[in-house]
Design an enzyme around this catalytic site. Structure first.
Site, PDB file in Angstrom:
ATOM      1  CD  GLU A  98      -4.269   3.943  -1.745  1.00 39.62           C
ATOM      2  OE1 GLU A  98      -5.060   4.030  -2.700  1.00 39.62           O
ATOM      3  OE2 GLU A  98      -4.519   4.370  -0.605  1.00 39.62           O
ATOM      4  CG  ASP A 131      -1.995   1.055   1.115  1.00 44.09           C
ATOM      5  OD1 ASP A 131      -1.752   2.184   1.567  1.00 44.09           O
ATOM      6  OD2 ASP A 131      -3.068   0.752   0.577  1.00 44.09           O
ATOM      7  CB  ILE A 132       1.234   4.094  -2.413  1.00 43.09           C
ATOM      8  CG1 ILE A 132       1.375   3.183  -3.650  1.00 43.09           C
ATOM      9  CG2 ILE A 132       2.159   5.302  -2.542  1.00 43.09           C
ATOM     10  CD1 ILE A 132       2.751   2.678  -3.902  1.00 43.09           C
TER      11      ILE A 132
END
Length: 506
Positions: free
Chosen positions: A425, A381-382
């Site tokens: 994301e 997950d960004i």
């Protein structure tokens, strides 16, 4: 013959549309499960916070001999707010509230305290509190007028967990706009939760287990570009206390419509050519040959066997027509294969999408059940991606997603590895035939590769560049797709809590 061909074309169009609708429903159902998992993660986090309060020696002593100093220092609204709570109750053996502390709302009100002061609401609350004491521990989704909350409760014990409980600790958080916004950012899904008025005659679902958001009585409404899904939210004792609404954007209709247009044009061409042949050729031999071609085409259309062939017998005009039809079938087969490939690929990054990921997940778990060879799942997950989009704009955000997809491809280079974009994301790598060391090496290589790109991100304090957090889980005996994903997701959340830009394992 023309009418029959048109009929088969429309049958094909109908079945293709039905398959597209079924695929959309399947995708929406999986995302509903993912949304419920994210909501239940909020409940799990609250239960973790409760552990520090229910095994608290000073609180245990305060329950025996109340202390004004402890109450002022540790049970103040400021202490609750710093611990991420909206209220805390201590219940005696009869379910009576002997300690209550609550963080005031922005307008200065204390809704829980006000509810206890209302004779009608208080009687209903007493029934629920006594039930909590009887059950000893658990969590529940709660309704309070037009508001919703999550609550968890455990017996009060000293820090070593030994001794006789001195009451039950009951903590809660309001289902606030901020909490729901975090879930939307995490899942990339659009949803709303609306509370329902409660009454004693409210029907109950006795099969419901308190403490979880579950999908109950799904209602589907298909709109041109999206699917609207409605589900009940069940609270204590299976009461219907709220409604969950999710809008899911449909992707397949555009792709399917493009293929339908192509197939329709191709069939129209086939039918037109065949009809012209019938007009110009009248002897019985030609008619029989045309009838044979029609039967071949009919079987191909009815069985959707696009690798089929129209048979050729002689070297004449009808043979040329057969070759033309077979060439058209080759084009249709290639286009269908292309559309099928596109339906399994994320259009922005070119990585496999959630649908292909789910298909591979099932085959990986089946292989593990057969031979027990190791496999692993890593979720990525960004970090602070919403802040990045708000600061630099969505086109730059898309560049970040494409850049990280490249990092993921470089890290997961084995033919059996499946890097995928699950949505927003969120990314994943599914790694069959991989032990924990191999999975850890792959995840760290992807994480460090993104950091080395040095993409400026002022919202990522301390580093100033775009980073990614990761959660790793190995496949275990008895795992389903849901349990494996849940463990990897829990590990990802642990990485977020521990400071981001790191890998956590479950």
């Amino acid at each position: 013959m023309v009418i029959s061909g048109l009929g088969m074309t429309w049958v094909f169009r109908y079945h293709l549309a039905q398959e597209a609708a079924a695929a959309d429903r399947s995708g929406a159902a999986k995302d509903m499960d993912r949304l419920l998992l994210a909501l239940n993660q909020q409940v799990a986090e609250l239960n973790v916070v409760l552990g520090s309060w229910s095994n608290f020696t000073a609180f245990y002593e305060h329950a025996r001999k109340p202390s004004a100093v402890f109450r002022a220092d540790d049970l103040s609204p400021e202490s609750l707010a710093s611990g991420g709570l909206d209220w805390l109750n201590l219940l005696d053996a009869e379910g009576t509230v002997v300690e209550h502390s609550e963080v005031p709302q922005p307008d200065g009100t204390t809704p829980v305290r006000a509810a206890y002061a209302d004779p009608v609401i208080a009687e209903t609350a007493r029934v629920g509190l006594r039930d909590m004491v009887r059950r000893r521990s658990g969590c529940a989704v709660l309704g309070a007028g037009t508001r919703l909350a999550i609550g968890c409760y455990k017996p009060l014990l000293p820090s070593d967990g030994k001794g006789t409980p001195r009451g039950t600790v009951f903590v809660g958080r309001w289902l606030s706009d901020e909490m729901l916004a975090r879930v939307r950012a995490q899942t990339g899904l659009q949803f709303e939760i609306t509370a329902r008025p409660q009454g004693n005659a409210e029907p109950r679902d006795l099969n419901h287990t308190d403490g979880k958001f579950v999908a109950s009585a799904l209602v589907w409404t298909e709109i041109e570009d999206r699917i609207h899904v409605d589900s009940k939210v069940l609270g204590m004792h299976g009461r219907h206390i709220a409604d969950l609404h999710m809008d899911w954007p449909r992707e397949s209709p555009k792709r399917m419509q493009s293929m339908l247009q192509l197939v329709t044009l191709a069939m129209a061409g086939l039918i037109t050519v065949t009809a012209l042949g019938l007009i110009y050729v009248c002897d019985s031999l030609l008619i029989r040959r045309l009838e044979g071609m029609r039967r071949d085409l009919g079987r191909i259309l009815e069985d959707e066997q696009w690798d089929g062939r129209v048979r050729t017998v002689r070297n004449d005009e009808l043979t040329d027509l057969s070759h033309y039809i077979n060439n058209m079938l080759d084009i249709i087969r290639a286009k269908i294969a292309l559309v099928q490939e596109q339906s399994l690929t994320d259009p922005l990054t070119g990585l496999p999408n959630r649908r292909r990921f789910d298909m591979r997940m099932e085959s990986t778990l089946s292989q593990f059940r057969r031979d027990g060879r190791p496999a692993a799942l890593v979720l990525f997950d960004i970090d602070y991606f919403k802040k990045f989009n708000d600061t630099y704009g969505h086109p730059k955000g898309d560049d970040v997603l494409v850049g990280f997809a490249g990092c993921l491809r470089q890290a997961a280079r084995r033919p059996v590895d499946l890097p995928a974009r699950l949505g927003g994301e969120e990314f994943a790598v599914l790694m069959p035939l991989t032990d924990v060391e191999g999975a850890r090496h792959c995840a760290e290589r992807a994480r460090s590769a993104l950091q080395e790109l040095a993409i400026e991100h002022t919202g990522n304090e301390g580093l100033g560049v775009v980073t990614v957090s990761a959660g790793l889980a190995l496949v275990r005996a008895g795992d389903t797709a849901g349990t494996l994903y849940s463990r990897a997701d829990a590990a990802l959340y642990a990485a977020k809590r521990e400071g981001r830009n790191r890998l956590s394992e479950q």
